[in-house]
Design a protein around this motif. Structure first.
Motif, PDB file in Angstrom:
ATOM      1  N   SER A  21      87.928  42.590 113.749  1.00  0.00           N
ATOM      2  CA  SER A  21      88.291  41.334 113.098  1.00  0.00           C
ATOM      3  C   SER A  21      88.313  40.193 114.105  1.00  0.00           C
ATOM      4  O   SER A  21      87.847  39.097 113.823  1.00  0.00           O
ATOM      5  CB  SER A  21      89.667  41.426 112.447  1.00  0.00           C
ATOM      6  N   LYS A  22      88.842  40.478 115.285  1.00  0.00           N
ATOM      7  CA  LYS A  22      88.898  39.453 116.337  1.00  0.00           C
ATOM      8  C   LYS A  22      87.494  39.040 116.771  1.00  0.00           C
ATOM      9  O   LYS A  22      87.239  37.870 117.003  1.00  0.00           O
ATOM     10  CB  LYS A  22      89.682  39.966 117.552  1.00  0.00           C
ATOM     11  N   LEU A  23      86.611  40.030 116.876  1.00  0.00           N
ATOM     12  CA  LEU A  23      85.234  39.740 117.263  1.00  0.00           C
ATOM     13  C   LEU A  23      84.549  38.881 116.201  1.00  0.00           C
ATOM     14  O   LEU A  23      83.869  37.909 116.503  1.00  0.00           O
ATOM     15  CB  LEU A  23      84.475  41.050 117.487  1.00  0.00           C
ATOM     16  N   GLU A  24      84.774  39.228 114.928  1.00  0.00           N
ATOM     17  CA  GLU A  24      84.210  38.433 113.835  1.00  0.00           C
ATOM     18  C   GLU A  24      84.732  37.001 113.881  1.00  0.00           C
ATOM     19  O   GLU A  24      83.976  36.046 113.718  1.00  0.00           O
ATOM     20  CB  GLU A  24      84.554  39.062 112.476  1.00  0.00           C
ATOM     21  N   ASP A  25      86.045  36.859 114.113  1.00  0.00           N
ATOM     22  CA  ASP A  25      86.647  35.530 114.213  1.00  0.00           C
ATOM     23  C   ASP A  25      86.001  34.742 115.340  1.00  0.00           C
ATOM     24  O   ASP A  25      85.664  33.574 115.182  1.00  0.00           O
ATOM     25  CB  ASP A  25      88.155  35.636 114.510  1.00  0.00           C
ATOM     26  N   ALA A  26      85.837  35.414 116.494  1.00  0.00           N
ATOM     27  CA  ALA A  26      85.294  34.743 117.675  1.00  0.00           C
ATOM     28  C   ALA A  26      83.858  34.287 117.419  1.00  0.00           C
ATOM     29  O   ALA A  26      83.495  33.154 117.737  1.00  0.00           O
ATOM     30  CB  ALA A  26      85.348  35.684 118.879  1.00  0.00           C
ATOM     31  N   VAL A  27      83.054  35.165 116.820  1.00  0.00           N
ATOM     32  CA  VAL A  27      81.655  34.818 116.541  1.00  0.00           C
ATOM     33  C   VAL A  27      81.600  33.671 115.542  1.00  0.00           C
ATOM     34  O   VAL A  27      80.874  32.691 115.734  1.00  0.00           O
ATOM     35  CB  VAL A  27      80.864  36.044 116.008  1.00  0.00           C
ATOM     36  N   CYS A  28      82.417  33.765 114.499  1.00  0.00           N
ATOM     37  CA  CYS A  28      82.403  32.743 113.452  1.00  0.00           C
ATOM     38  C   CYS A  28      82.847  31.384 114.014  1.00  0.00           C
ATOM     39  O   CYS A  28      82.210  30.368 113.743  1.00  0.00           O
ATOM     40  CB  CYS A  28      83.304  33.169 112.293  1.00  0.00           C
ATOM     41  N   SER A  29      83.898  31.367 114.814  1.00  0.00           N
ATOM     42  CA  SER A  29      84.340  30.064 115.318  1.00  0.00           C
ATOM     43  C   SER A  29      83.343  29.472 116.312  1.00  0.00           C
ATOM     44  O   SER A  29      83.173  28.262 116.355  1.00  0.00           O
ATOM     45  CB  SER A  29      85.763  30.112 115.886  1.00  0.00           C
ATOM     46  N   GLU A  30      82.656  30.348 117.053  1.00  0.00           N
ATOM     47  CA  GLU A  30      81.619  29.840 117.959  1.00  0.00           C
ATOM     48  C   GLU A  30      80.458  29.235 117.158  1.00  0.00           C
ATOM     49  O   GLU A  30      79.925  28.185 117.514  1.00  0.00           O
ATOM     50  CB  GLU A  30      81.118  30.967 118.879  1.00  0.00           C
ATOM     51  N   LEU A  31      80.097  29.883 116.057  1.00  0.00           N
ATOM     52  CA  LEU A  31      79.027  29.339 115.210  1.00  0.00           C
ATOM     53  C   LEU A  31      79.430  27.970 114.650  1.00  0.00           C
ATOM     54  O   LEU A  31      78.640  27.032 114.643  1.00  0.00           O
ATOM     55  CB  LEU A  31      78.690  30.316 114.076  1.00  0.00           C
ATOM     56  N   TRP A  32      80.674  27.857 114.197  1.00  0.00           N
ATOM     57  CA  TRP A  32      81.170  26.563 113.678  1.00  0.00           C
ATOM     58  C   TRP A  32      81.094  25.505 114.764  1.00  0.00           C
ATOM     59  O   TRP A  32      80.701  24.373 114.522  1.00  0.00           O
ATOM     60  CB  TRP A  32      82.624  26.694 113.183  1.00  0.00           C
ATOM     61  N   ARG A  33      81.495  25.905 115.983  1.00  0.00           N
ATOM     62  CA  ARG A  33      81.483  24.974 117.111  1.00  0.00           C
ATOM     63  C   ARG A  33      80.072  24.424 117.341  1.00  0.00           C
ATOM     64  O   ARG A  33      79.896  23.279 117.732  1.00  0.00           O
ATOM     65  CB  ARG A  33      81.988  25.689 118.369  1.00  0.00           C
ATOM     66  N   ARG A  34      79.088  25.285 117.077  1.00  0.00           N
ATOM     67  CA  ARG A  34      77.695  24.858 117.266  1.00  0.00           C
ATOM     68  C   ARG A  34      77.097  24.230 116.007  1.00  0.00           C
ATOM     69  O   ARG A  34      75.893  24.015 115.932  1.00  0.00           O
ATOM     70  CB  ARG A  34      76.843  26.065 117.675  1.00  0.00           C
ATOM     71  N   GLY A  35      77.945  24.024 115.018  1.00  0.00           N
ATOM     72  CA  GLY A  35      77.491  23.338 113.819  1.00  0.00           C
ATOM     73  C   GLY A  35      76.895  24.228 112.743  1.00  0.00           C
ATOM     74  O   GLY A  35      76.292  23.753 111.799  1.00  0.00           O
ATOM     75  N   TRP A  36      77.045  25.557 112.886  1.00  0.00           N
ATOM     76  CA  TRP A  36      76.575  26.466 111.853  1.00  0.00           C
ATOM     77  C   TRP A  36      77.740  26.721 110.913  1.00  0.00           C
ATOM     78  O   TRP A  36      78.743  27.311 111.318  1.00  0.00           O
ATOM     79  CB  TRP A  36      76.129  27.803 112.446  1.00  0.00           C
ATOM     80  N   ARG A  37      77.613  26.277 109.684  1.00  0.00           N
ATOM     81  CA  ARG A  37      78.705  26.461 108.723  1.00  0.00           C
ATOM     82  C   ARG A  37      78.633  27.863 108.138  1.00  0.00           C
ATOM     83  O   ARG A  37      77.857  28.111 107.233  1.00  0.00           O
ATOM     84  CB  ARG A  37      78.619  25.388 107.623  1.00  0.00           C
TER      85      ARG A  37
END
Ligand SMILES: [Zn+2]
Length: 110
Positions: A21-37
């Motif tokens: 779950s933590k890994l998923e959170d980390a990947v998802c927030s990094e994608l958001w940071r790069r503008g991937w919704r």
């Protein structure tokens, strides 16, 4: 609810779930940071991807070593062996189906 796992197994099990779950959170927030919704746990897509990016029609699957029987780190519990082997074999079967249908690109993070 009674627990069919020993305390050690339960601890290991919960750690495995939490780390994914933590890994998923980390990947998802990094994608958001790069503008991937992106969205998490998209149930209406085949294979229920952990992360989906609608704009790019991309589905991300984060397969944990334990639940997806990673060839390097898989570690089937010794107690309740039959139960775990059957359960994990079903997971592998599902993974194969999803991989065939969606043409999955595998990226290993070790
Ligand atoms: Zn692994």
């Amino acid at each position: 609810m009674t627990d069919n796992l020993t305390p050690e197994q339960r601890t290991k099990n919960m750690k495995a779930i939490t780390s994914v779950s933590k890994l998923e959170d980390a990947v998802c927030s990094e994608l958001w940071r790069r503008g991937w919704r992106c969205r998490r746990n998209v149930k209406n897509l085949k294979g229920k991807p952990d992360i989906a990016v609608k704009k790019y029609k991309a589905a991300v699957f984060i397969d944990s070593c334990f639940w997806h029987v990673c060839p390097l780190h898989s570690n089937i519990p010794k107690t309740n062996r039959e139960f775990w082997e059957a359960k994990l074999a079903r997971n592998q079967e599902r993974d194969r189906e999803v991989n065939e249908q969606r043409g999955r690109h595998l990226v290993s993070i070790v």
